[in-house]
Each structure stands twice: as C-alpha cells, then as structure tokens.
Write a protein that holds these residues in place. Structure first.
Motif, PDB file in Angstrom:
ATOM      1  N   GLY A 148       1.254  12.791  70.341  1.00  0.00           N
ATOM      2  CA  GLY A 148       2.134  11.664  70.049  1.00  0.00           C
ATOM      3  C   GLY A 148       1.835  10.455  70.925  1.00  0.00           C
ATOM      4  N   LEU A 149       1.669  10.688  72.215  1.00  0.00           N
ATOM      5  CA  LEU A 149       1.436   9.566  73.123  1.00  0.00           C
ATOM      6  C   LEU A 149       0.066   8.932  72.900  1.00  0.00           C
ATOM      7  N   SER A 150      -0.950   9.743  72.676  1.00  0.00           N
ATOM      8  CA  SER A 150      -2.296   9.193  72.497  1.00  0.00           C
ATOM      9  C   SER A 150      -2.431   8.436  71.182  1.00  0.00           C
ATOM     10  N   LEU A 151      -1.823   8.941  70.110  1.00  0.00           N
ATOM     11  CA  LEU A 151      -1.925   8.251  68.830  1.00  0.00           C
ATOM     12  C   LEU A 151      -1.126   6.956  68.822  1.00  0.00           C
ATOM     13  N   VAL A 152       0.072   6.974  69.397  1.00  0.00           N
ATOM     14  CA  VAL A 152       0.934   5.797  69.333  1.00  0.00           C
ATOM     15  C   VAL A 152       0.425   4.687  70.245  1.00  0.00           C
ATOM     16  N   ARG A 153      -0.035   5.014  71.413  1.00  0.00           N
ATOM     17  CA  ARG A 153      -0.404   3.977  72.380  1.00  0.00           C
ATOM     18  C   ARG A 153      -1.862   3.573  72.321  1.00  0.00           C
ATOM     19  N   GLU A 154      -2.751   4.475  71.958  1.00  0.00           N
ATOM     20  CA  GLU A 154      -4.168   4.182  72.117  1.00  0.00           C
ATOM     21  C   GLU A 154      -4.975   4.407  70.844  1.00  0.00           C
ATOM     22  N   ILE A 251       9.044   1.484  73.889  1.00  0.00           N
ATOM     23  CA  ILE A 251       8.038   0.644  74.549  1.00  0.00           C
ATOM     24  C   ILE A 251       6.626   1.081  74.152  1.00  0.00           C
ATOM     25  N   ASP A 252       6.412   2.390  74.079  1.00  0.00           N
ATOM     26  CA  ASP A 252       5.103   2.888  73.651  1.00  0.00           C
ATOM     27  C   ASP A 252       4.781   2.431  72.231  1.00  0.00           C
ATOM     28  N   LEU A 253       5.774   2.508  71.358  1.00  0.00           N
ATOM     29  CA  LEU A 253       5.538   2.109  69.971  1.00  0.00           C
ATOM     30  C   LEU A 253       5.256   0.610  69.855  1.00  0.00           C
ATOM     31  N   LEU A 254       6.055  -0.203  70.552  1.00  0.00           N
ATOM     32  CA  LEU A 254       5.867  -1.651  70.471  1.00  0.00           C
ATOM     33  C   LEU A 254       4.565  -2.094  71.124  1.00  0.00           C
ATOM     34  N   SER A 255       4.189  -1.446  72.204  1.00  0.00           N
ATOM     35  CA  SER A 255       2.913  -1.805  72.838  1.00  0.00           C
ATOM     36  C   SER A 255       1.737  -1.482  71.925  1.00  0.00           C
ATOM     37  N   GLY A 256       1.818  -0.350  71.231  1.00  0.00           N
ATOM     38  CA  GLY A 256       0.747  -0.017  70.294  1.00  0.00           C
ATOM     39  C   GLY A 256       0.680  -0.978  69.121  1.00  0.00           C
ATOM     40  N   LEU A 257       1.838  -1.380  68.593  1.00  0.00           N
ATOM     41  CA  LEU A 257       1.848  -2.308  67.461  1.00  0.00           C
ATOM     42  C   LEU A 257       1.397  -3.705  67.876  1.00  0.00           C
ATOM     43  N   SER A 258       1.803  -4.145  69.073  1.00  0.00           N
ATOM     44  CA  SER A 258       1.321  -5.457  69.546  1.00  0.00           C
ATOM     45  C   SER A 258      -0.184  -5.439  69.791  1.00  0.00           C
ATOM     46  N   LYS A 259      -0.680  -4.338  70.303  1.00  0.00           N
ATOM     47  CA  LYS A 259      -2.129  -4.205  70.463  1.00  0.00           C
ATOM     48  C   LYS A 259      -2.829  -4.258  69.110  1.00  0.00           C
ATOM     49  N   ALA A 260      -2.237  -3.621  68.103  1.00  0.00           N
ATOM     50  CA  ALA A 260      -2.833  -3.641  66.767  1.00  0.00           C
ATOM     51  C   ALA A 260      -2.848  -5.052  66.184  1.00  0.00           C
ATOM     52  N   ALA A 261      -1.792  -5.838  66.437  1.00  0.00           N
ATOM     53  CA  ALA A 261      -1.764  -7.218  65.938  1.00  0.00           C
ATOM     54  C   ALA A 261      -2.879  -8.047  66.557  1.00  0.00           C
ATOM     55  N   ILE A 262      -3.109  -7.884  67.855  1.00  0.00           N
ATOM     56  CA  ILE A 262      -4.196  -8.613  68.515  1.00  0.00           C
ATOM     57  C   ILE A 262      -5.552  -8.135  68.003  1.00  0.00           C
ATOM     58  N   PHE A 263      -5.675  -6.837  67.769  1.00  0.00           N
ATOM     59  CA  PHE A 263      -6.920  -6.326  67.189  1.00  0.00           C
ATOM     60  C   PHE A 263      -7.155  -6.910  65.802  1.00  0.00           C
ATOM     61  N   GLY A 264      -6.094  -7.032  65.003  1.00  0.00           N
ATOM     62  CA  GLY A 264      -6.231  -7.634  63.686  1.00  0.00           C
ATOM     63  C   GLY A 264      -6.659  -9.087  63.765  1.00  0.00           C
ATOM     64  N   PHE A 265      -6.136  -9.811  64.752  1.00  0.00           N
ATOM     65  CA  PHE A 265      -6.566 -11.197  64.959  1.00  0.00           C
ATOM     66  C   PHE A 265      -8.051 -11.266  65.304  1.00  0.00           C
ATOM     67  N   ILE A 266      -8.499 -10.372  66.167  1.00  0.00           N
ATOM     68  CA  ILE A 266      -9.915 -10.363  66.554  1.00  0.00           C
ATOM     69  C   ILE A 266     -10.802 -10.080  65.353  1.00  0.00           C
ATOM     70  N   VAL A 267     -10.422  -9.097  64.546  1.00  0.00           N
ATOM     71  CA  VAL A 267     -11.238  -8.729  63.384  1.00  0.00           C
ATOM     72  C   VAL A 267     -11.344  -9.899  62.412  1.00  0.00           C
ATOM     73  N   ALA A 268     -10.208 -10.508  62.075  1.00  0.00           N
ATOM     74  CA  ALA A 268     -10.219 -11.583  61.086  1.00  0.00           C
ATOM     75  C   ALA A 268     -10.893 -12.846  61.641  1.00  0.00           C
ATOM     76  N   ALA A 269     -10.605 -13.195  62.891  1.00  0.00           N
ATOM     77  CA  ALA A 269     -11.154 -14.425  63.458  1.00  0.00           C
ATOM     78  C   ALA A 269     -12.672 -14.347  63.602  1.00  0.00           C
ATOM     79  N   VAL A 270     -13.170 -13.246  64.128  1.00  0.00           N
ATOM     80  CA  VAL A 270     -14.621 -13.120  64.317  1.00  0.00           C
ATOM     81  C   VAL A 270     -15.336 -13.060  62.967  1.00  0.00           C
ATOM     82  N   GLY A 271     -14.759 -12.335  62.006  1.00  0.00           N
ATOM     83  CA  GLY A 271     -15.372 -12.273  60.691  1.00  0.00           C
ATOM     84  C   GLY A 271     -15.462 -13.641  60.034  1.00  0.00           C
ATOM     85  N   CYS A 272     -14.377 -14.420  60.110  1.00  0.00           N
ATOM     86  CA  CYS A 272     -14.396 -15.767  59.532  1.00  0.00           C
ATOM     87  C   CYS A 272     -15.343 -16.696  60.287  1.00  0.00           C
ATOM     88  N   PHE A 273     -15.364 -16.598  61.607  1.00  0.00           N
ATOM     89  CA  PHE A 273     -16.238 -17.475  62.395  1.00  0.00           C
ATOM     90  C   PHE A 273     -17.701 -17.216  62.077  1.00  0.00           C
TER      91      PHE A 273
END
Length: 316
Positions: A148-154, A251-273
């Motif tokens: 649970g901890l490894s999947l949710v956070r990392e 906190i674990d759940l929100l940290s994982g979701l916020s990390k996913a949002a930043i990862f999504g930004f990286i994927v879309a921004a680099v692909g478009c650039f």
C-alpha cells in the motif's frame, strides 16, 4: 530533326572526359564546340578540398553551445506557457474546450487498458515476491503495508508517468513534429494564432489532469492484484484492507497525486516542446520523438529524486 538539349549536354560531357584523357576532337559542329568550350577542357578538374578534422576541444565546445541553445529554448518555452496561461484566464470562452476534451480522451480514457494490465501485474508480482521471504518470519501480513505505501507514494505515480512517456509524450512529439514539417505551424502563425495557446495548452492541461486520475486508478488496480495474492496466502480481504488503511494516510495519497500531476506536466510539456522544435524531414520527426521520450524519462527520475529529498526533510 533537332537534338534534345539533354543529349547535347551528355555528349559534351563525354567529349570533355575524352579530352581530359588526351584525345583530340576533330570536326565538331559549332553548337557542340560551344558546349564543350563552356566546360573549359583546358583547365584541370578541381579536386575537393580535404575534410578538416575537428579537434576534441572543438567538438566539446560545439556540444556545449548546442546544449546552451537548447536550454535557452526550453526556458523560453516555459515562459511562453506561463504567459499563455496568464492571458487565457480572461478569455476562457476562447479556450479550445473541445480539443481539451479530445486530448483528455486520448491521454486518459484510451490509456486505461494498458494502465490496468500493467498495474495488476505489478501488484501481483510485488506482493508475491515480498510475501515469499517475509513468510519465513511469519510476517506475510505486513506485505499489505509494504504494498500500500509503495504503490500510493512511489510506484503508482512513477509507473503511470513512464507509461505516459512512451504513449502520450511520444504521440505529442510526433504529432506536432509532423505539423511542423508540413508547415502547418507556420500557417497558424500566419493567421495570427499562437501555437502555444492553440496547440500546447489543451494537451498540457489534459496531461496534468489525467495523470493523477490514471495514477489513482493504477493504485486501486495494483492493490487489488496484491489482495488476490494475499488471499492465496490465507489473508482475508478485510484484514488486507485494514492493514492498508492503518498504514496509508491522506498525506501519502495527496503527495502521490501531486507528484503524478507534476509528472503529467513534464510528459506533456517535453513532448510538445520537442514537437515544436522539430527540424526538416521525416527523420527529424523520429529524432524529435526519441529525444522527447529520453528527456521525459530523465526528468521523471530527477523529479522523483527531488520529491524524495523534500519528503524526507519535511518528515512525510
């Protein structure tokens, strides 16, 4: 019957070659003589200049220069995204909501099957590989805590981002790169459309929105796969769920979701650039797609490491 011009040129070239080898041409017509004189047979053939060797210092300097220009373009692209977001806040009606919905479907809904398959397999493999050594100490119950901890956070955000890098980031780079090669981007600029506001923003917002949702879906499917393995080891679903609920907090759940949002930004921004930075030719589209995927993977690992350092210092 008149002789074609191409045939005359071919004949003149043949006579020029014969004269270079020492042959004498006699009785040549006036038109052929003019063509042969234009080739200057009395002059020797020019030899190409020898290719200059580039020293390692020059190669290093050229690479540093290219890297500096690329870094400057990336910073300018991020500035253009910020400016487009700032201007779009006053004109939400002019935002391409239909294109945004289409990109959400392509990025999110169409990626559900592959996310589900990889997540359930990863949950099963991780639970099985963890339960076997922990069973020697009678601690297979705590596999639920570990999973649970490894999947949710990392692992949930990282696996989702890697799949999006190979699927969405490459698609963005190839699509925009093809538009750049076909000069569709130049046509948009000619008609007064900003490529960042017209093409990049819908894809960028779709990536930022869909990545946390796909991550949450991946975490649920991965935990379900782990529950199936734990059931085989004699641990009921209720016990498995209570172990996870006691270990994973909000906190674990929100940290994982916020990390996913930043990862999504990286994927879309680099692909478009990389798509907008494509050169000319079909090979340039392939090179831009390769650069996009490689750079996304590198940035994902760097961002994940920064998240780990920040989480450690903040006590999460």
């Amino acid at each position: 019957m008149p002789v074609p011009y191409k045939s005359l040129m071919a004949g003149a070239a043949l006579l020029f070659e014969l004269q270079q080898r020492g042959a004498q041409i006699l009785g040549l017509p006036a038109q052929g003589q003019r063509l042969l004189s234009a080739l200057s047979p009395e002059l020797p053939l020019l030899k190409p200049a020898p290719k200059q060797s580039i020293t390692p210092i020059a190669q290093l300097g050229s690479q540093v220069r290219r890297s500096s220009v690329d870094f400057y373009q990336q910073i300018s692209f991020l500035g253009g995204i910020c400016a487009a977001l700032w201007h779009s806040r006053h004109s939400l009606r002019r935002f391409r909501w239909r294109e945004f919905g289409l990109q959400c479907e392509l990025v999110g809904a169409n990626a559900v099957p592959i996310i589900a398959l990889i997540s359930i397999l990863f949950g099963v493999i991780l639970a099985f590989q963890s339960a076997i050594p922990m069973r020697q100490f009678g601690a297979e119950l705590y596999v639920a805590n570990l999973l649970g901890l490894s999947l949710v956070r990392e692992l949930g955000p990282l696996i989702t981002a890697i799949l999006l890098a190979g699927r969405t980031g490459a698609a963005f780079a190839a699509e925009l790169g093809t538009m750049k090669v076909n000069e569709e981007i130049n046509a948009l600029v000619t008609f007064g459309f900003d490529p960042i506001r017209f093409l990049v923003l819908p894809r960028l917002l779709a990536g930022v929105l869909m990545a946390p949702l796909l991550t949450l879906f991946a975490e649920v499917i991965g935990l379900f796969g782990g529950a199936l393995v734990m059931k085989g080891f004699g641990i009921p679903f209720a016990t498995y769920y209570s172990q996870i609920a006691g270990q994973v907090n909000l906190i674990d759940l929100l940290s994982g979701l916020s990390k996913a949002a930043i990862f999504g930004f990286i994927v879309a921004a680099v692909g478009c650039f990389r798509g907008l930075s494509t050169g000319n030719g079909a090979s340039a589209v392939g090179a831009a797609t390769t650069q996009a995927v490689v750079q996304i993977l590198v940035l994902l690992v760097v961002a994940d490491g920064l998240f780990a350092v920040v989480a450690y210092h903040m006590g999460w």
